[in-house]
Design a protein around this motif. Sequence first.
Motif, short mmCIF file in Angstrom:
data_model
loop_
_atom_site.label_atom_id
_atom_site.label_comp_id
_atom_site.label_asym_id
_atom_site.label_seq_id
_atom_site.Cartn_x
_atom_site.Cartn_y
_atom_site.Cartn_z
N GLU A 83 0.84 -1.20 0.00
CA GLU A 83 0.00 0.00 0.00
C GLU A 83 0.87 1.25 0.00
OE1 GLU A 83 -3.94 1.73 -0.01
OE2 GLU A 83 -3.21 -0.33 -0.33
N LEU A 86 2.21 1.84 -3.46
CA LEU A 86 1.20 2.34 -4.39
C LEU A 86 1.14 3.87 -4.39
CD1 LEU A 86 -1.70 -0.22 -3.80
CD2 LEU A 86 -0.23 -0.01 -5.81
N LEU A 87 1.57 4.49 -3.29
CA LEU A 87 1.62 5.95 -3.24
C LEU A 87 2.66 6.50 -4.21
CD1 LEU A 87 1.46 6.40 0.63
CD2 LEU A 87 -0.34 7.03 -0.99
N CYS A 112 -8.20 -2.79 1.74
CA CYS A 112 -6.76 -2.61 1.95
C CYS A 112 -6.36 -3.68 2.96
CB CYS A 112 -6.48 -1.20 2.47
SG CYS A 112 -4.73 -0.82 2.76
N TRP A 175 -3.86 5.53 -1.17
CA TRP A 175 -3.09 5.87 -2.36
C TRP A 175 -3.92 6.60 -3.40
CZ3 TRP A 175 -4.80 4.01 -6.98
CH2 TRP A 175 -5.52 2.81 -6.99
N SER A 176 -5.24 6.38 -3.44
CA SER A 176 -6.05 7.06 -4.44
C SER A 176 -6.60 8.39 -3.95
CB SER A 176 -7.21 6.15 -4.89
OG SER A 176 -8.02 5.77 -3.80
N ARG A 178 -5.25 10.12 -1.24
CA ARG A 178 -4.16 10.91 -0.64
C ARG A 178 -4.61 11.53 0.68
NH1 ARG A 178 0.59 9.64 -3.61
NH2 ARG A 178 -0.31 8.67 -5.45
#
Length: 231
Positions: A83, A86-87, A112, A175-176, A178
């Motif tokens: 995870e 992914l950022l 997650c 990650w999507s 933020r």
Amino acid sequence: MTGEADLARVAALLADRTRAAMLLALLGGRPMSASALADAAGASASLASAHLRKLVDGGLLVVEPAGRQRMYRLANAVADAIEALLLLAPPDRVTSLRAAVRGQNLRRARMCYDHLAGTVGVTLTEALAGKGVLVERDHGYAVTAAAPAVLARIGVRIEQLDRLRRPLARRCMDWSERRHHLAGSLGAAVTSRLIELDWLRLPEASRIVRVTAEGQRGLGEWLQVDLGGTS
């Protein structure tokens, strides 16, 4: 030998799209068979088997017998590491309408590993903070005295979670979005309970989460959030 951790070895395991697809599939939190992971990665059974062997040998996956099958899951701490990566990862190239819809659904609501993420996960976390259940403290979350009464309304008993070894409430950067969503034993317990109530549904072999019509009503009554545009 330099004495440093062998980061390159782990990076090499991740630097393959088939293996990456398998790891992302397992980020949904449910153990999967080799055939299911092969399907998720679009790989043949023999190729999937070779990749799974490398991931197990590299310590990223754990394999356990389940009747006649062998089921694979992420090893401890691997979900958090993926995870976090992914950022840093750029968006994958969208080449079909199906891929575009799937991407939208993943960003809307997904697992997650064992807790809820995406727009819905962040919205629920911020609503819990608005209700005084959570407060930000020391780069994480603290649970307030108001939490037991609010959580008991959906059947989550916080006193039972306090006895677990894992952190109770942890911030996880989405990650999507933020922004942070709720992880830790409380994040897992709330997500699990919402699934039991059929407020959330997980399609087979997918980490995409769907908020049901009953879930929209229930979450609206419980936390006064409107998920009409996010489910």
